[in-house]
Design a protein around this motif. Structure first.
Motif, PDB file in Angstrom:
ATOM      1  N   LYS A   6       0.608  -0.941   0.190  1.00  0.00           N
ATOM      2  CA  LYS A   6       0.215  -0.370  -0.260  1.00  0.00           C
ATOM      3  C   LYS A   6       0.847   1.508   0.438  1.00  0.00           C
ATOM      4  CE  LYS A   6      -4.568  -1.772  -0.032  1.00  0.00           C
ATOM      5  NZ  LYS A   6      -5.266  -1.187  -0.653  1.00  0.00           N
ATOM      6  N   LEU A   7       2.347   1.347   1.008  1.00  0.00           N
ATOM      7  CA  LEU A   7       2.952   2.135   0.558  1.00  0.00           C
ATOM      8  C   LEU A   7       3.046   2.950  -0.293  1.00  0.00           C
ATOM      9  CD1 LEU A   7       4.492   4.390   2.911  1.00  0.00           C
ATOM     10  CD2 LEU A   7       6.359   2.525   3.099  1.00  0.00           C
ATOM     11  N   LYS A   8       3.416   1.526  -1.559  1.00  0.00           N
ATOM     12  CA  LYS A   8       4.477   1.716  -2.214  1.00  0.00           C
ATOM     13  C   LYS A   8       3.330   2.475  -3.691  1.00  0.00           C
ATOM     14  CE  LYS A   8       5.972  -1.223  -6.328  1.00  0.00           C
ATOM     15  NZ  LYS A   8       6.516  -2.081  -7.102  1.00  0.00           N
ATOM     16  N   ARG A  49       0.919   9.018  -5.830  1.00  0.00           N
ATOM     17  CA  ARG A  49       1.487  10.771  -5.364  1.00  0.00           C
ATOM     18  C   ARG A  49       2.679  11.149  -5.552  1.00  0.00           C
ATOM     19  NH1 ARG A  49      -2.911  13.245  -1.748  1.00  0.00           N
ATOM     20  NH2 ARG A  49      -4.512  11.286  -2.017  1.00  0.00           N
ATOM     21  N   ASN A  50       3.185  10.717  -6.106  1.00  0.00           N
ATOM     22  CA  ASN A  50       4.671  10.512  -6.678  1.00  0.00           C
ATOM     23  C   ASN A  50       5.924  11.539  -5.525  1.00  0.00           C
ATOM     24  OD1 ASN A  50       6.858  11.110  -8.711  1.00  0.00           O
ATOM     25  ND2 ASN A  50       6.065  13.282  -9.455  1.00  0.00           N
ATOM     26  N   ILE A  51       5.635  10.682  -4.794  1.00  0.00           N
ATOM     27  CA  ILE A  51       6.350  11.570  -3.118  1.00  0.00           C
ATOM     28  C   ILE A  51       7.641  10.523  -3.242  1.00  0.00           C
ATOM     29  CG2 ILE A  51       5.808  11.639  -1.096  1.00  0.00           C
ATOM     30  CD1 ILE A  51       3.227  12.215  -0.535  1.00  0.00           C
ATOM     31  N   LYS A  52       8.168  10.912  -3.329  1.00  0.00           N
ATOM     32  CA  LYS A  52       9.919   9.932  -2.857  1.00  0.00           C
ATOM     33  C   LYS A  52      10.602  10.641  -1.597  1.00  0.00           C
ATOM     34  CE  LYS A  52      11.107   9.095  -7.577  1.00  0.00           C
ATOM     35  NZ  LYS A  52      10.863   7.425  -7.466  1.00  0.00           N
ATOM     36  N   HIS A  53       9.634  10.735  -0.932  1.00  0.00           N
ATOM     37  CA  HIS A  53      10.280  11.210   0.547  1.00  0.00           C
ATOM     38  C   HIS A  53       9.824  10.374   1.350  1.00  0.00           C
ATOM     39  CE1 HIS A  53      13.807  14.044   0.257  1.00  0.00           C
ATOM     40  NE2 HIS A  53      12.999  14.296  -1.116  1.00  0.00           N
ATOM     41  N   VAL A  54       9.674   9.763   2.200  1.00  0.00           N
ATOM     42  CA  VAL A  54       8.896   8.627   2.533  1.00  0.00           C
ATOM     43  C   VAL A  54       9.633   8.270   3.858  1.00  0.00           C
ATOM     44  CG1 VAL A  54       7.144   6.304   2.532  1.00  0.00           C
ATOM     45  CG2 VAL A  54       8.405   7.283   0.416  1.00  0.00           C
ATOM     46  N   LYS A  71      15.038   0.167  -3.871  1.00  0.00           N
ATOM     47  CA  LYS A  71      14.064  -0.157  -4.944  1.00  0.00           C
ATOM     48  C   LYS A  71      13.500   1.169  -6.062  1.00  0.00           C
ATOM     49  CE  LYS A  71      11.557  -3.741  -7.065  1.00  0.00           C
ATOM     50  NZ  LYS A  71      10.051  -3.708  -6.801  1.00  0.00           N
ATOM     51  N   GLU A  72      12.663   1.329  -4.947  1.00  0.00           N
ATOM     52  CA  GLU A  72      11.934   3.211  -5.885  1.00  0.00           C
ATOM     53  C   GLU A  72      12.887   4.325  -5.741  1.00  0.00           C
ATOM     54  OE1 GLU A  72       8.658   2.510  -6.760  1.00  0.00           O
ATOM     55  OE2 GLU A  72       9.101   0.567  -6.461  1.00  0.00           O
ATOM     56  N   GLY A  73      13.693   4.345  -5.015  1.00  0.00           N
ATOM     57  CA  GLY A  73      14.838   5.413  -5.583  1.00  0.00           C
ATOM     58  C   GLY A  73      14.067   6.947  -3.959  1.00  0.00           C
ATOM     59  N   TRP A  74      13.815   6.277  -3.212  1.00  0.00           N
ATOM     60  CA  TRP A  74      13.075   7.095  -2.205  1.00  0.00           C
ATOM     61  C   TRP A  74      14.183   7.161  -1.056  1.00  0.00           C
ATOM     62  CZ3 TRP A  74       9.025   3.173  -0.462  1.00  0.00           C
ATOM     63  CH2 TRP A  74       7.671   2.975  -0.773  1.00  0.00           C
ATOM     64  N   THR A  75      14.172   8.777  -0.541  1.00  0.00           N
ATOM     65  CA  THR A  75      14.092   8.536   1.172  1.00  0.00           C
ATOM     66  C   THR A  75      13.671   8.651   1.910  1.00  0.00           C
ATOM     67  OG1 THR A  75      15.630  10.491  -0.745  1.00  0.00           O
ATOM     68  CG2 THR A  75      15.973  10.841   2.202  1.00  0.00           C
ATOM     69  N   THR A  76      14.155   7.373   2.495  1.00  0.00           N
ATOM     70  CA  THR A  76      13.603   7.800   3.814  1.00  0.00           C
ATOM     71  C   THR A  76      14.156   7.810   5.309  1.00  0.00           C
ATOM     72  OG1 THR A  76      15.132   5.497   3.736  1.00  0.00           O
ATOM     73  CG2 THR A  76      12.980   4.703   2.431  1.00  0.00           C
ATOM     74  N   TYR A  77      12.992   7.284   5.382  1.00  0.00           N
ATOM     75  CA  TYR A  77      13.655   8.438   6.865  1.00  0.00           C
ATOM     76  C   TYR A  77      12.437   7.498   8.200  1.00  0.00           C
ATOM     77  CZ  TYR A  77      13.652  12.167   4.443  1.00  0.00           C
ATOM     78  OH  TYR A  77      14.194  13.756   3.490  1.00  0.00           O
ATOM     79  N   ILE A  78      12.973   6.546   9.197  1.00  0.00           N
ATOM     80  CA  ILE A  78      12.754   6.150  10.304  1.00  0.00           C
ATOM     81  C   ILE A  78      13.395   6.706  11.775  1.00  0.00           C
ATOM     82  CG2 ILE A  78      12.522   3.538  11.586  1.00  0.00           C
ATOM     83  CD1 ILE A  78      13.223   2.711   9.077  1.00  0.00           C
TER      84      ILE A  78
END
Ligand code: KG4
Ligand code: ZN
Length: 336
Positions: free
Chosen positions: A255-257, A263-268, A290-297
């Motif tokens: 669902k996140l993907k 929404r064409n959002i790359k910061h997730v 894989k998706e080219g996101w910048t990820t944050y946890i």
């Protein structure tokens, strides 16, 4: 307070079974003290009436410890922030009554914070995601896909129709005879096993989630296996946990993907107690690559319930002068 002075905020969180207090000072966390409640373990889940009683015992020492660890006195505080919902009514009441009393006695500003928004605000503590970012908030009571346009400007675009992701972990754990809270126990076993068993993925339109079908499928699976082999769980606990965990994680990440692509959002980002899950963290990072996101946890201690995240949310509410009145009341359910 002068224009250059950053507000000092005392934040209190008591929405479920953690009593927590934090001090926000100079734009960051100066202290964050959390008392957990072991009393619920013997009942296999949080007993609301017991939770509120234990909050009453914990709240004074926890607040004092947070203030003294920050090297301050109560009077140094500019505002008192508190979780106003969603949560257990009795638990919320303890925190809110205490915060209101303190704000009144000290003549300080009161700020009422939404607990789910605060889980997202945990991201503002040590790093700053780029806006707009998409946040998957997964906790014991909620599963939300949130578009964050600005610090406290958030829109829920998807949520669970029944059980939350954390609940799915906890209910699976209970069925397997693991102790409460079950999520970390499932995670522990899953790290030692392989996902050999398949469970169905619900077909829910849009960005909403459902975990009740999975819960039923899991119940029938365990019952069936135990009928054939009463020692099944003894010999397969690690693999069963790895399998149910993998399914919960793929439901969340698919669902996140979908939402990020649409929404064409790359910061997730991930937030909430379940973001402590090792399988989710690994899967999320792999998907992001894989998706080219910048990820944050958020840091581990800011994933599960804590008052530092309440303080972070309150800081941005303070900037916008989003203050509360002394007649504020708790909300068991609370939209953004
Ligand atoms: O955000 P949180 O601390 O409290 C709520 O606001 O509900 O989330 C608690 C939930 C519980 O369901 C707990 O089992 C789950 O987070 N949890 C985990 C893990 N650590 C906490 N679930 C799976 N794996 C974990 N490592
Ligand atoms: Zn929470």
């Amino acid at each position: 307070m002068t224009a250059s002075h950053q507000p000092v905020i005392l934040a209190i969180e008591s929405s479920c079974d953690e009593t927590s207090a934090a001090v926000w000072r100079n734009g960051g966390v100066a202290s964050n003290v959390t008392a957990t409640q072991d009393v619920h373990r013997q009942y296999g889940g949080v007993v609301p009436e017991l939770a509120s009683r234990v909050h009453q015992q914990h709240i004074v020492p926890v607040v004092h410890q947070a203030v003294s660890q920050a090297g301050l006195k109560l009077d140094d505080v500019d505002a008192v922030a508190v979780t106003v919902g969603p949560g257990l009514i009795g638990s919320l009441l303890v925190g809110i009554s205490f915060a209101k009393g303190l704000a009144l006695a000290l003549n300080k500003t009161l700020i009422c914070v939404n607990h789910m928004q605060a889980h997202v605000a945990a991201h503002y503590i040590d790093h700053q995601p780029v806006f707009p970012f998409l946040c998957l908030t997964v906790s014991g009571g909620h599963t939300q896909l949130v578009v964050v346009n600005d610090f406290m400007q958030m829109e829920i675009i998807g949520q669970t129709l029944d059980d939350a992701a954390g609940e799915a972990f906890d209910k699976a754990a209970k069925l397997l005879g693991l102790s409460y809270p079950g999520g970390p126990m499932v995670d522990w076993h899953a790290q030692r096993g392989e996902a050999l068993f398949q469970f169905p993925e619900p077909q829910i339109p849009g960005y909403d989630f459902s975990f009740s079908g999975l819960k039923t499928a899991f119940l029938y699976f365990v019952q069936d296996k135990l009928k054939r082999d009463p020692s099944f769980l003894k010999t397969n606990m690690d693999n069963v946990c790895a399998s149910i965990q993998q399914r919960i994680v793929t439901i969340l990440l698919n669902k996140l993907k979908q939402a990020a692509n649409d929404r064409n959002i790359k910061h997730v980002a991930l937030a909430g107690g379940v973001s402590a899950n090792s399988g989710l963290r690994k899967g999320f990072e792999a998907l992001g690559k894989k998706e080219g996101w910048t990820t944050y946890i958020p840091k581990f201690e800011y994933c599960t319930d804590n008052a530092a995240m309440i303080a972070a949310a309150a800081f941005y509410m303070y900037e916008k002068k989003q203050f509360a009145q002394l007649d504020a009341t708790p909300h068991v359910r609370m939209p953004f």
